[in-house]
Design a protein around this motif. Structure first.
Motif, short mmCIF file in Angstrom:
data_model
loop_
_atom_site.label_atom_id
_atom_site.label_comp_id
_atom_site.label_asym_id
_atom_site.label_seq_id
_atom_site.Cartn_x
_atom_site.Cartn_y
_atom_site.Cartn_z
N LYS A 83 1.74 42.11 56.42
CA LYS A 83 1.77 43.81 56.02
C LYS A 83 3.00 44.15 56.74
CE LYS A 83 -3.01 44.77 56.16
NZ LYS A 83 -4.16 45.34 57.07
N SER A 84 3.77 43.81 57.80
CA SER A 84 5.02 43.99 58.16
C SER A 84 6.40 43.46 57.89
CB SER A 84 5.01 44.16 59.75
OG SER A 84 4.98 42.89 60.34
N GLY A 85 6.08 42.20 57.27
CA GLY A 85 7.20 41.35 57.07
C GLY A 85 7.86 41.58 55.66
N PRO A 86 8.93 41.04 55.26
CA PRO A 86 9.51 41.27 53.98
C PRO A 86 8.72 40.86 52.84
CG PRO A 86 10.68 39.18 55.18
CD PRO A 86 9.64 39.90 56.24
N GLU A 87 8.74 41.45 51.78
CA GLU A 87 8.01 41.62 50.70
C GLU A 87 8.04 39.98 50.01
OE1 GLU A 87 5.37 42.32 47.78
OE2 GLU A 87 6.04 43.66 49.11
N ALA A 88 9.18 39.50 50.44
CA ALA A 88 9.30 37.85 49.56
C ALA A 88 8.40 37.10 50.68
CB ALA A 88 10.78 37.54 49.97
N ALA A 124 -2.68 29.22 47.48
CA ALA A 124 -1.56 30.46 47.64
C ALA A 124 -0.30 29.91 48.39
CB ALA A 124 -2.14 31.64 48.48
N LEU A 125 -0.46 29.11 49.52
CA LEU A 125 0.68 28.63 50.21
C LEU A 125 1.59 27.98 49.22
CD1 LEU A 125 -0.97 27.40 53.57
CD2 LEU A 125 0.59 29.43 53.24
N GLU A 126 0.93 26.78 48.32
CA GLU A 126 1.59 26.07 47.66
C GLU A 126 2.63 26.85 46.59
OE1 GLU A 126 -0.78 21.81 47.90
OE2 GLU A 126 -1.42 23.40 46.51
N GLY A 131 7.49 28.79 44.42
CA GLY A 131 8.47 29.84 44.06
C GLY A 131 9.58 30.21 44.82
N ALA A 132 9.48 30.17 46.13
CA ALA A 132 10.42 30.26 47.13
C ALA A 132 11.49 29.17 47.24
CB ALA A 132 9.78 30.71 48.55
#
Length: 173
Positions: A83-88, A124-126, A131-132
């Motif tokens: 919730k507080s981290g960067p969107e990416a 979701a992690l994979e 993507g990143a």
């Protein structure tokens, strides 16, 4: 409800627990797996909400909670990061929170919910890592966690539907 107009837990009828901002919030104590206990029972201290931590602080605190057999509380730490981290990075932290909730359900004996969330978190992690282009963000072993989650999902669906949260805890790094 008792004859005095109180709830069975001793609170006045119709009174809801509220946080400092007046929002409805269950104040019942919780056990190490986040299950509510009766009012007045000793419980595990809850994680404060809305804490902004560095990624390193998030990983260290969540790992300590996982190692202590408190995956529900680790999920709250990951939730703060998402919730507080960067969107990416939000999908990364959300996936980690899903793994922690999956472990929580598995330790509570919820086979379906545990297995489903473990697999969802692994996927979701994979997906985030592909993507990143990062498979070890902040030192987190994404591939190893995905393997751990799928393995644990199979375990809870098999002969061991209830796991010990401390013994089954993953290594984040």
């Amino acid at each position: 409800m008792g004859s005095t107009g109180d709830n069975d837990d001793g609170r006045p009828a119709g009174v809801r627990d509220r946080d400092a901002e007046g929002r409805a919030r269950n104040a019942r104590p919780r056990d190490g797996l986040g299950r509510p206990l009766p009012y007045g029972a000793p419980g595990v201290e809850r994680q404060p909400e809305g804490v902004v931590r560095t990624p390193r602080e998030t990983v260290v605190e969540a790992q300590a909670l996982l190692d202590a057999g408190k995956p529900f509380h680790a999920h709250e730490v990951f939730e703060d990061a998402w919730k507080s981290g960067p969107e990416a990075e939000r999908a990364l932290w959300r996936g980690l929170a899903q793994l922690a909730v999956g472990l929580t359900h598995a330790a509570r004996g919820n086979v379906t919910g545990g297995a489903r969330l473990l697999r969802r978190g692994a996927g979701a992690l994979e997906e985030w890592a592909r993507g990143a282009g990062q498979w070890r963000p902040h030192g987190i072993d994404v591939a190893g966690l995905a393997d751990w989650a799928r393995g644990l999902a199979g375990t809870v669906e098999g002969a061991h539907p209830v796991v010990d949260a401390r013994e089954a805890a993953p290594r984040l790094r």
